[in-house]
Design an enzyme around this catalytic site. Sequence first.
Site, PDB file in Angstrom:
ATOM      1  N   ASP A  47       1.016  -1.143   0.212  1.00  0.00           N
ATOM      2  CA  ASP A  47      -0.057   0.057  -0.189  1.00  0.00           C
ATOM      3  C   ASP A  47       0.668   1.200  -0.003  1.00  0.00           C
ATOM      4  O   ASP A  47       0.455   2.358  -0.231  1.00  0.00           O
ATOM      5  CB  ASP A  47      -0.907  -0.106   1.111  1.00  0.00           C
ATOM      6  CG  ASP A  47      -0.502  -0.199   2.638  1.00  0.00           C
ATOM      7  OD1 ASP A  47       0.905  -0.396   2.650  1.00  0.00           O
ATOM      8  OD2 ASP A  47      -1.183  -0.024   3.419  1.00  0.00           O
ATOM      9  N   SER A  48       2.122   1.171  -0.072  1.00  0.00           N
ATOM     10  CA  SER A  48       3.190   2.270  -0.213  1.00  0.00           C
ATOM     11  C   SER A  48       2.760   2.616  -1.654  1.00  0.00           C
ATOM     12  O   SER A  48       3.270   3.989  -1.863  1.00  0.00           O
ATOM     13  CB  SER A  48       4.490   1.743  -0.245  1.00  0.00           C
ATOM     14  OG  SER A  48       4.614   0.524  -1.217  1.00  0.00           O
ATOM     15  N   ASP A  86      -0.772  -6.112   0.143  1.00  0.00           N
ATOM     16  CA  ASP A  86      -1.499  -5.444   1.603  1.00  0.00           C
ATOM     17  C   ASP A  86      -2.981  -5.276   1.519  1.00  0.00           C
ATOM     18  O   ASP A  86      -3.658  -5.163   0.532  1.00  0.00           O
ATOM     19  CB  ASP A  86      -0.691  -3.858   1.466  1.00  0.00           C
ATOM     20  CG  ASP A  86       0.487  -3.967   2.318  1.00  0.00           C
ATOM     21  OD1 ASP A  86       0.711  -4.850   3.220  1.00  0.00           O
ATOM     22  OD2 ASP A  86       1.194  -3.236   1.833  1.00  0.00           O
ATOM     23  N   LYS A 115      -1.142  -9.207   3.457  1.00  0.00           N
ATOM     24  CA  LYS A 115      -0.429  -8.818   4.441  1.00  0.00           C
ATOM     25  C   LYS A 115      -1.233  -7.892   5.210  1.00  0.00           C
ATOM     26  O   LYS A 115      -1.946  -6.848   4.427  1.00  0.00           O
ATOM     27  CB  LYS A 115       0.984  -7.941   3.953  1.00  0.00           C
ATOM     28  CG  LYS A 115       1.692  -7.425   5.143  1.00  0.00           C
ATOM     29  CD  LYS A 115       3.265  -7.239   4.678  1.00  0.00           C
ATOM     30  CE  LYS A 115       3.199  -5.894   3.931  1.00  0.00           C
ATOM     31  NZ  LYS A 115       3.216  -4.681   4.465  1.00  0.00           N
ATOM     32  N   GLU A 117      -1.341  -5.472   8.996  1.00  0.00           N
ATOM     33  CA  GLU A 117      -0.462  -4.751  10.096  1.00  0.00           C
ATOM     34  C   GLU A 117      -1.226  -5.023  11.588  1.00  0.00           C
ATOM     35  O   GLU A 117      -2.135  -4.609  11.686  1.00  0.00           O
ATOM     36  CB  GLU A 117      -0.282  -3.334   9.719  1.00  0.00           C
ATOM     37  CG  GLU A 117       0.416  -2.941   8.517  1.00  0.00           C
ATOM     38  CD  GLU A 117       0.607  -1.659   8.199  1.00  0.00           C
ATOM     39  OE1 GLU A 117       0.412  -0.822   9.112  1.00  0.00           O
ATOM     40  OE2 GLU A 117       0.958  -1.218   6.992  1.00  0.00           O
ATOM     41  N   GLU A 184       9.521  -4.058  10.159  1.00  0.00           N
ATOM     42  CA  GLU A 184       9.779  -2.676   9.446  1.00  0.00           C
ATOM     43  C   GLU A 184      10.410  -1.752  10.611  1.00  0.00           C
ATOM     44  O   GLU A 184       9.978  -1.692  11.800  1.00  0.00           O
ATOM     45  CB  GLU A 184       8.796  -2.116   8.863  1.00  0.00           C
ATOM     46  CG  GLU A 184       9.024  -0.879   8.478  1.00  0.00           C
ATOM     47  CD  GLU A 184       8.027  -0.259   7.229  1.00  0.00           C
ATOM     48  OE1 GLU A 184       7.165  -0.822   7.096  1.00  0.00           O
ATOM     49  OE2 GLU A 184       8.163   1.012   6.732  1.00  0.00           O
TER      50      GLU A 184
END
Length: 266
Positions: A47-48, A86, A115, A117, A184
Amino acid sequence: MSKQAITLNTLKKLKRSGEKITCLTVYDSSFASVLETAGVDIFLVGDSLGMVIQGYDSTLPVSLKDMIYHSANVRRGSSNAFIMADMPFMSYASVEQTLKNAGKILKQGGAQMVKLEGGAAFVERVSTLADHGIPVCAHLGLMPQMVHKLGGYRVQGRDDRSAQKIVDDAQAMQDAGADMLLLECVPAELGEKVTTLLDIPVIGIGAGPGCDAQVLVLQDILGISKGHHPKFYRNFLESSSGIEAAVSHYVQAVKSGEYPAAEHCY
Ligand code: KIV
């Protein structure tokens, strides 16, 4: 001869053998085929993309539709790589939503893994996905979707208490059925500790050379990302003859242990 498709089993075997695993972010089909030629093992549709493709100042505005669109583009540009995508901010706010939206990322986007978080608080989401055959990577340490709660993009796990919380969260995610972990921006020592503790592959970004795998943002390794660059940043294009050579250089640097060097670590 065409290369064998990379699966979760391939990645788990690489961990056991000690061979470093390579991962890069990618958001479209042209770059996906460049990465495939260069031999990148895992493609992360991160999602960057909200920052490097869409120009936002965080990942928060990225939608599920965006993630599916970019994953499907990457899928069409690759045949062998393992694709992880993501789950965007607020697309896994409940267990039901997590299952429904992860299913869409696999069915419509063609990714093989999602993925998300979060740590121990997300155990039920991860175990539900695992029960439905959806592979999950848990993202710990600096979680960019929590930027406002964290007070900025900062190194995590510097003191004993927060480092132990990351270790406990990592174990909880593995126990819940996660097949991979991404760490990260944590001290290199902590990256190595978590990697040794877990059986599943651990991908690091700013988490030191002890992780099983490394990931970077594609635009960073090509030197075209704007703004502040973190310590783990390295431009591989400036010492290469072109884009494909830069990606191959990254692969070779990770496989040989040349990247990350001490200067890229916390
Ligand atoms: O979204 C992303 O690209 C990521 C990486 C920075 C690890 O999560």
